[in-house]
Design an enzyme around this catalytic site. Structure first.
Site, PDB file in Angstrom:
ATOM      1  N   GLY A 167       9.719  -6.905  36.090  1.00  0.00           N
ATOM      2  CA  GLY A 167       9.392  -8.233  36.605  1.00  0.00           C
ATOM      3  C   GLY A 167       9.196  -9.202  35.461  1.00  0.00           C
ATOM      4  O   GLY A 167       8.306  -9.020  34.629  1.00  0.00           O
ATOM      5  N   ALA A 168      10.067 -10.234  35.410  1.00  0.00           N
ATOM      6  CA  ALA A 168       9.943 -11.244  34.345  1.00  0.00           C
ATOM      7  C   ALA A 168       9.369 -12.527  34.917  1.00  0.00           C
ATOM      8  O   ALA A 168       9.873 -13.630  34.681  1.00  0.00           O
ATOM      9  CB  ALA A 168      11.304 -11.486  33.685  1.00  0.00           C
TER      10      ALA A 168
ATOM     11  N   HIS B 280      -1.620 -41.308  17.500  1.00  0.00           N
ATOM     12  CA  HIS B 280      -0.625 -40.779  16.565  1.00  0.00           C
ATOM     13  C   HIS B 280      -1.343 -40.112  15.390  1.00  0.00           C
ATOM     14  O   HIS B 280      -2.327 -40.647  14.909  1.00  0.00           O
ATOM     15  CB  HIS B 280       0.249 -41.917  16.041  1.00  0.00           C
ATOM     16  CG  HIS B 280       1.224 -41.455  14.993  1.00  0.00           C
ATOM     17  ND1 HIS B 280       2.354 -40.743  15.323  1.00  0.00           N
ATOM     18  CD2 HIS B 280       1.211 -41.575  13.646  1.00  0.00           C
ATOM     19  CE1 HIS B 280       3.013 -40.446  14.209  1.00  0.00           C
ATOM     20  NE2 HIS B 280       2.337 -40.943  13.178  1.00  0.00           N
TER      21      HIS B 280
ATOM     22  N   GLU C 271      14.396  -7.638  35.332  1.00  0.00           N
ATOM     23  CA  GLU C 271      14.119  -8.599  36.401  1.00  0.00           C
ATOM     24  C   GLU C 271      15.241  -8.539  37.437  1.00  0.00           C
ATOM     25  O   GLU C 271      16.411  -8.716  37.102  1.00  0.00           O
ATOM     26  CB  GLU C 271      14.001 -10.010  35.799  1.00  0.00           C
ATOM     27  CG  GLU C 271      14.012 -11.141  36.797  1.00  0.00           C
ATOM     28  CD  GLU C 271      12.945 -11.027  37.884  1.00  0.00           C
ATOM     29  OE1 GLU C 271      11.756 -10.934  37.551  1.00  0.00           O
ATOM     30  OE2 GLU C 271      13.324 -11.003  39.086  1.00  0.00           O
TER      31      GLU C 271
HETATM   32  P1  AMP Z   1       5.884 -13.008  39.993  1.00  0.00           P
HETATM   33  O1  AMP Z   1       6.005 -12.965  41.502  1.00  0.00           O
HETATM   34  O2  AMP Z   1       6.042 -14.360  39.359  1.00  0.00           O
HETATM   35  O3  AMP Z   1       4.684 -12.277  39.492  1.00  0.00           O
HETATM   36  O4  AMP Z   1       7.139 -12.177  39.441  1.00  0.00           O
HETATM   37  C1  AMP Z   1       7.419 -10.868  39.812  1.00  0.00           C
HETATM   38  C2  AMP Z   1       8.888 -10.635  39.528  1.00  0.00           C
HETATM   39  O5  AMP Z   1       9.192  -9.246  39.710  1.00  0.00           O
HETATM   40  C3  AMP Z   1       9.817 -11.396  40.471  1.00  0.00           C
HETATM   41  O6  AMP Z   1      10.625 -12.254  39.697  1.00  0.00           O
HETATM   42  C4  AMP Z   1      10.633 -10.293  41.158  1.00  0.00           C
HETATM   43  O7  AMP Z   1      11.984 -10.659  41.309  1.00  0.00           O
HETATM   44  C5  AMP Z   1      10.517  -9.118  40.182  1.00  0.00           C
HETATM   45  N1  AMP Z   1      10.751  -7.803  40.809  1.00  0.00           N
HETATM   46  C6  AMP Z   1      10.255  -7.340  41.991  1.00  0.00           C
HETATM   47  N2  AMP Z   1      10.691  -6.065  42.248  1.00  0.00           N
HETATM   48  C7  AMP Z   1      11.493  -5.706  41.189  1.00  0.00           C
HETATM   49  C8  AMP Z   1      12.243  -4.519  40.847  1.00  0.00           C
HETATM   50  N3  AMP Z   1      12.269  -3.432  41.634  1.00  0.00           N
HETATM   51  N4  AMP Z   1      12.944  -4.515  39.666  1.00  0.00           N
HETATM   52  C9  AMP Z   1      12.920  -5.595  38.851  1.00  0.00           C
HETATM   53  N5  AMP Z   1      12.237  -6.735  39.133  1.00  0.00           N
HETATM   54  C10 AMP Z   1      11.524  -6.804  40.272  1.00  0.00           C
END
Ligand code: AMP
Ligand code: FAD
Length: 479
Positions: A188-189, A451, A211
């Protein structure tokens, strides 16, 4: 007989403790119930934010950033320091000291404002009856004219990545590593994945972020997201988009992660994995069948614009209700509800919730993105200003990033402000204030900025909406 209050707040995170303190300030007889126990088994206030969220992550981001500055950039400004070393256990101890001071500080604030505290679990029944179970198992019946639920959220767990004690961890585990993993996988990125990935990358881990989505940081303005991707790559973070994790396998002290991307199925071996795939609202064992409070299809407590639930006199605020899962959003909701209970009429302006990613450079924005305006068919003008043209940024040896101001083509009213650069988290407050007061880009351009400051970049970006920026070649014709 049940002990009775004007207001009972369930949950002592940022949303709950703000609600409780404001309610008490307004003369309401207020109690708060909080079940958190810290590592030492002691009750602690402040919820996710203070214990395992905003504050400890910022402590480690700050320490790791200073380490990188010293290691990689001090010599560029004429400071020779020889070899340096990150003492990770000392960093973690310092983080814990900050958390301890702040959580105790919240307990002190609740006390000094006259809020009655209950340490243990709350369960809400019909007619605003609350059953309190103390940590020692003692049960007490409480009741209130008004109940404010602020039970927050917890990390999402996904079947392919079951958590373990020390190899596959969530954000809480990632804030407590006592040594630097050689190769770290982050699933998750999103904001949390990027922040925690940055911490450990700076301290020496080889970091790969997997991600599932094809787009990087979809909620951010995509011009800013593109610049962020460039900067993170330069720092050595390997962000792989369109990479959906499908499984993990532990072999000895290593984790093999399986994922699929456009090229098919792949595997990669890591020393540790951080699962950062989002958070979900937390209502476990909170509501009895007849509480009258309902959940929406995603498990959030259903509330109206003023945070009132379907049960009369019961409100819910913070991460447990719709909207961005951000501490400041919950704090404002908590204060709004306390004031509405006391007969005032405040509202939360959900259009102007600032978002911040505390990486380096920091990323911050408020209002609408260019892609959202474009897809809505709105007519707008964009002004931008590169950090590299800021005298203060040059003097600080920190010139990555840009400012972007988007204004309505006809009225010139500012619709969105997006910043990537050092201290963006601080500068965005100026943008929020301007937009709260309905500023036009011209208003910002006519405002005097000290500034040399980084904030001047915001001034110049606003001026550049009409082609009047001084320190860059304006692409637009001056009017
Ligand atoms: P956030 O909701 O901003 O915390 O980001 C969580 C991220 O995890 C989201 O961008 C999702 O797309 C990503 N995510 C959820 N499940 C998976 C997975 N199985 N593999 C890779 N990324 C994932
Ligand atoms: P919480 O902080 O989750 O608090 C809820 C409280 O309710 C908890 O203390 C819990 O113990 C208690 N509780 C739950 N059920 C019961 C019950 N039945 N009885 C009694 N008590 C109960 N947000 C930002 O704005 N900025 C950031 O920089 C930021 N960084 C983050 C970094 C990380 C790693 C994480 C995980 C989160 C971060 N967040 C950040 C998000 C932020 O922490 C949350 O938005 C915020 O804590 C939500 O506040 P809350 O009061 O709604 O809930």
């Amino acid at each position: 007989m049940a002990t009775s209050y004007d207001v009972i707040v369930i949950g002592g995170g940022p949303a709950g403790y703000h609600a409780a303190i404001r309610a008490a300030q307004l003369g309401l007889n207020t109690a708060i119930i909080e079940k958190w126990l810290n590592e030492a088994g002691e009750p602690a206030y402040g919820g996710t934010c203070l214990n395992v969220g905003c504050i400890p992550s910022k402590a480690l981001l700050e320490a790791s950033h200073k380490f990188v500055e010293a290691r990689d950039h001090f010599d560029e400004i004429g400071i020779k320091i020889g070899s340096i070393k990150a003492d990770v256990p000392a960093m973690i101890r310092k983080k814990e000291e900050v958390v301890g001071n702040l959580t105790k500080g919240v307990a002190g604030l609740l006390k000094s404002n006259g809020v009655t505290t209950y340490e243990g679990k709350a369960r809400l029944g019909a007619g605003r009856e609350v059953t309190f179970t103390a940590h020692d198992g003692k049960i007490e019946d409480l009741t209130a004219e008004h109940v404010i639920i602020a039970t927050g959220s917890v990390p999402v767990e996904i079947p392919p990545c079951p958590l373990t004690d020390d190899l596959i961890v969530d954000s809480t585990g990632a804030l407590a590593f006592t040594s630097v993993p050689q190769k770290l996988g982050v699933i998750g990125a999103g904001i949390i994945g990027l922040e925690l990935g940055s911490v450990w990358s700076r301290l020496g881990s080889e970091v790969v972020l997997l991600e599932a989505l094809e787009d990087f940081l979809p909620p951010a303005d995509q011009q800013i997201a593109k610049e962020a991707a460039k900067q993170f790559k330069k720092q050595g973070m390997d962000v792989r988009l369109g990479a959906r994790v499908t499984g993990t396998e532990i072999k000895g002290k290593k984790v093999t992660v399986s994922y699929t991307d456009a090229e098919g199925e792949k595997t990669e071996v890591f020393d540790k994995i951080i699962v950062a795939v989002g958070r979900r609202p937390y209502t476990e064992e909170l509501l009895s069948g007849d509480s009258g409070v309902t959940l929406d299809e995603r498990g959030f407590i259903y509330v109206n614009d003023y945070c009132l639930t379907d049960a009369p006199g019961v409100y819910a605020v913070g991460d447990v209700v719709r909207g961005p899962m951000l501490a400041h959003k919950g704090m404002e909701e908590g204060v709004m509800v306390a004031e509405r209970i006391a007969g005032h009429q405040p509202v939360v302006n959900y259009d102007l919730v600032p978002s911040v990613i505390y990486t380096h450079p920091e990323i911050a924005w408020v209002g609408q993105t260019e892609q959202a305006l474009k897809s809505a068919g709105e007519k707008y003008e964009v002004g931008s200003f590169p950090m590299a043209a800021s005298g203060r940024a040059m003097a600080s040896n920190d010139t990555a990033g840009l400012f972007k101001v988007i204004a309505d083509s006809e009225t010139d009213r500012v619709l969105g402000i997006h910043i990537i650069g050092a201290h963006a988290s601080e500068i965005i407050a100026e943008a929020v204030i301007a937009m709260e007061f309905g500023a036009s880009a011209e208003d910002l351009g006519l405002t005097m900025f000290a500034h040399p400051t980084l904030s001047e970049g915001l001034h110049e970006a606003a001026l550049s909406v009409s082609g009047h920026a001084i320190h860059v070649a304006n692409r637009k014709k001056k009017k």
